[in-house]
Scaffold this motif. Structure first.
Motif, short mmCIF file in Angstrom:
data_model
loop_
_atom_site.label_atom_id
_atom_site.label_comp_id
_atom_site.label_asym_id
_atom_site.label_seq_id
_atom_site.Cartn_x
_atom_site.Cartn_y
_atom_site.Cartn_z
N LEU A 189 7.08 18.00 10.51
CA LEU A 189 6.76 17.43 11.81
C LEU A 189 7.38 16.05 11.94
CD1 LEU A 189 2.97 18.39 12.07
CD2 LEU A 189 4.95 19.66 12.93
N GLU A 190 7.74 15.68 13.16
CA GLU A 190 8.38 14.40 13.43
C GLU A 190 7.33 13.30 13.64
OE1 GLU A 190 11.59 13.63 13.35
OE2 GLU A 190 12.11 15.68 12.76
N VAL A 191 7.70 12.10 13.26
CA VAL A 191 6.82 10.95 13.44
C VAL A 191 7.09 10.30 14.79
CG1 VAL A 191 8.49 9.47 12.24
CG2 VAL A 191 6.10 8.73 12.47
N ASP A 192 6.02 9.83 15.43
CA ASP A 192 6.14 9.07 16.68
C ASP A 192 6.22 7.59 16.31
OD1 ASP A 192 6.02 7.89 19.13
OD2 ASP A 192 4.18 8.88 19.79
N LYS A 193 7.43 7.06 16.24
CA LYS A 193 7.63 5.69 15.77
C LYS A 193 7.01 4.66 16.70
CE LYS A 193 11.94 7.09 13.57
NZ LYS A 193 13.41 6.95 13.54
N ASN A 194 6.88 5.01 17.97
CA ASN A 194 6.30 4.06 18.92
C ASN A 194 4.86 3.72 18.56
OD1 ASN A 194 8.61 3.86 20.58
ND2 ASN A 194 8.07 5.76 21.64
N ILE B 117 0.85 -1.19 0.00
CA ILE B 117 0.00 0.00 0.00
C ILE B 117 0.89 1.24 0.00
CG2 ILE B 117 -1.77 1.30 1.26
CD1 ILE B 117 -2.63 -1.39 2.51
N VAL B 118 0.72 2.08 -1.01
CA VAL B 118 1.48 3.33 -1.12
C VAL B 118 0.59 4.48 -0.67
CG1 VAL B 118 2.60 4.95 -2.69
CG2 VAL B 118 2.93 2.50 -2.99
N THR B 119 1.09 5.28 0.27
CA THR B 119 0.33 6.45 0.70
C THR B 119 1.26 7.64 0.87
OG1 THR B 119 -1.20 7.33 2.38
CG2 THR B 119 0.49 5.78 3.14
N PRO B 120 1.02 8.73 0.15
CA PRO B 120 1.83 9.94 0.31
C PRO B 120 1.42 10.70 1.57
CG PRO B 120 0.14 10.32 -1.33
CD PRO B 120 0.00 8.89 -0.90
N LEU B 121 2.36 11.38 2.18
CA LEU B 121 2.08 12.04 3.46
C LEU B 121 2.91 13.31 3.61
CD1 LEU B 121 1.76 10.42 6.95
CD2 LEU B 121 3.48 12.18 6.60
N PHE B 122 2.25 14.37 4.07
CA PHE B 122 2.95 15.58 4.46
C PHE B 122 2.37 16.07 5.79
CE2 PHE B 122 3.31 20.25 4.58
CZ PHE B 122 4.69 20.36 4.61
N ASN B 123 3.07 15.76 6.87
CA ASN B 123 2.72 16.18 8.23
C ASN B 123 1.47 15.52 8.80
OD1 ASN B 123 4.93 17.86 8.51
ND2 ASN B 123 3.84 19.72 7.92
N ASP B 124 0.79 14.66 8.06
CA ASP B 124 -0.43 14.04 8.56
C ASP B 124 -0.14 12.75 9.34
OD1 ASP B 124 -2.33 15.88 7.69
OD2 ASP B 124 -2.47 14.98 5.71
N TRP B 125 0.79 12.83 10.29
CA TRP B 125 1.16 11.63 11.04
C TRP B 125 0.00 11.14 11.90
CZ3 TRP B 125 5.19 9.62 8.96
CH2 TRP B 125 6.22 10.43 8.45
N ASP B 126 -0.80 12.06 12.46
CA ASP B 126 -1.95 11.64 13.28
C ASP B 126 -2.94 10.81 12.46
OD1 ASP B 126 -1.00 12.85 15.57
OD2 ASP B 126 -2.06 14.73 15.22
N HIS C 55 11.65 8.68 2.91
CA HIS C 55 11.81 10.11 3.16
C HIS C 55 12.35 10.79 1.90
CE1 HIS C 55 11.11 9.69 7.50
NE2 HIS C 55 11.89 8.61 7.46
N LEU C 56 11.65 11.81 1.42
CA LEU C 56 12.10 12.56 0.25
C LEU C 56 13.00 13.71 0.68
CD1 LEU C 56 8.83 12.75 -1.90
CD2 LEU C 56 10.51 10.90 -1.69
N ASN C 57 13.89 14.12 -0.21
CA ASN C 57 14.84 15.17 0.13
C ASN C 57 14.31 16.57 -0.16
OD1 ASN C 57 15.05 15.28 -2.69
ND2 ASN C 57 16.90 14.03 -2.72
N LYS C 58 13.10 16.66 -0.74
CA LYS C 58 12.45 17.94 -0.97
C LYS C 58 10.96 17.72 -1.11
CE LYS C 58 12.75 19.90 -4.99
NZ LYS C 58 13.25 20.51 -6.24
N ASN C 59 10.20 18.77 -0.87
CA ASN C 59 8.75 18.67 -0.99
C ASN C 59 8.37 18.71 -2.46
OD1 ASN C 59 5.93 20.34 -1.12
ND2 ASN C 59 6.00 19.01 0.65
N LEU C 60 7.71 17.65 -2.94
CA LEU C 60 7.38 17.51 -4.36
C LEU C 60 5.89 17.57 -4.64
CD1 LEU C 60 9.86 14.64 -5.29
CD2 LEU C 60 10.08 17.05 -5.86
N GLY C 61 5.08 17.36 -3.63
CA GLY C 61 3.64 17.35 -3.85
C GLY C 61 3.08 15.94 -3.91
N HIS C 62 1.76 15.88 -3.87
CA HIS C 62 1.01 14.63 -3.75
C HIS C 62 1.28 13.67 -4.90
CE1 HIS C 62 -2.74 12.22 -3.23
NE2 HIS C 62 -2.50 12.46 -1.97
N GLN C 63 1.13 14.15 -6.14
CA GLN C 63 1.21 13.27 -7.30
C GLN C 63 2.63 12.73 -7.51
OE1 GLN C 63 -1.61 12.32 -9.10
NE2 GLN C 63 -2.57 13.40 -7.41
N LYS C 64 3.62 13.57 -7.34
CA LYS C 64 5.00 13.11 -7.50
C LYS C 64 5.39 12.11 -6.42
CE LYS C 64 6.65 17.20 -9.99
NZ LYS C 64 5.31 17.72 -10.25
#
Length: 307
Positions: A48-53, A7-16, A64-73
């Motif tokens: 934002l940091e992820v809570d790995k626990n 399952i592939v899911t893109p994410l930007f700060n939506d760790w919750d 982890h990407l090295n720059k913000n590319l957006g949802h589709q990329k």
């Protein structure tokens, strides 16, 4: 028979949202033939940091990407990463925020298997929960898309890709800008299943009017060669109508300023020449080197973390 799922899911700060999503995915898939699954989170350079626990005991890889590319990329990179580094029977693309309901996974996966794993299965939204004006704006976008491209697009990213098609999808240049549009243009086999959009887990959706315009332009850009030719035809027809109208004015000696006719005709000719330049620019671009997500995705990956 059991199937291996990614399952592939893109994410930007939506760790919750991710913390809730992984729990629901496990609840849905664990008792089924799709219990052998993993989740590849494409972290679009989150601040934002992820809570790995909170992700322990879940089969998760974070790219982890090295720059913000957006949802589709981010989706294109996730698919290309799986294509190169993993083996799975079916690949799911879904958003992290809960609007792509995890309980619909079984419907999409079963449908993909029924299709003998040679069609991409998309979720077609039967009901949207945005505001009234946003829905109107969205309908206008779909109308403009049909007018400019001659294609109908009535589904989003939520989909299942069979193993035999993943490599072909990863080699579609257009998914870098718009994943569904790229699949449609590629002429790969696909179909859609009507499913209701879910409620967002937490926070507000990042899809506003501005992002919808950007998303729409990205979809249209996939068909830029078709769009440019259709615009050229439309402008040419307007010019022919203008010539006909000017002929009628002179033939029947209607009272109309000659400078007005010249101005109107000049504007149309300028539009014609501009569109003609666009057509030749697009056609010359087609013979140049194309960006391929399957080849160049690694340039944007900073690290891969297995939880």
């Amino acid at each position: 028979m059991s199937y291996k799922i990614a399952i592939v899911t893109p994410l930007f700060n939506d760790w919750d949202c991710l913390y809730k999503l992984v729990e629901e995915i496990r609840t849905v898939l664990s008792p089924t033939q799709y219990s052998d699954y993993k989740i590849v989170v494409v972290d679009d350079c989150s601040s934002l940091e992820v809570d790995k626990n909170r992700l322990k005991n879940h089969p998760i890889e974070i790219v982890h990407l090295n720059k913000n590319l957006g949802h589709q990329k981010s989706i294109a990179i996730g698919l290309s990463y799986l294509n190169k580094n993993s083996e799975q029977d079916l690949v799911v693309v879904m958003d992290v925020d809960g609007e792509d309901k995890p309980e619909h996974l079984l419907i999409l996966l079963d449908e993909a298997i029924k299709s003998k794993a040679n069609e991409i299965v998309f979720a077609r939204r039967t009901k949207r929960k945005e505001s009234f004006f946003f829905k109107i704006f969205y309908k206008v976008y779909k109308f403009i898309f049909v007018f400019l491209t001659g294609k109908v697009i009535n589904f989003g990213n939520y989909s299942v890709i069979p193993k035999i098609l993943l490599d072909k999808v990863a080699h579609i240049s257009d998914i870098w800008n718009h994943y569904p549009g790229g699949v449609i243009r590629s002429r790969l086999l696909y179909k859609s299943v009507g499913l209701e959009r879910g409620d967002r887990y937490t926070g507000k959706s990042k899809m506003n009017y501005t992002s919808l315009v950007i998303h729409g332009l990205s979809a249209v850009a996939v068909y830029i060669d078709t769009v440019s030719v259709r615009l050229l035809i439309a402008v040419s027809l307007l010019i022919l109508m203008a010539i006909l109208g000017i002929s009628v004015v002179f033939l029947f000696k209607f009272s109309f300023p000659f400078w007005g006719l010249l101005l109107f005709f000049g504007i149309l000719m300028q539009a014609f020449l501009s569109t003609l330049i666009l057509v030749f620019t697009v056609l010359s671009y087609r013979v140049n080197f194309n960006f391929l997500p399957a080849v160049h995705f690694q340039d944007y990956i900073q690290s891969v973390e297995k939880i």
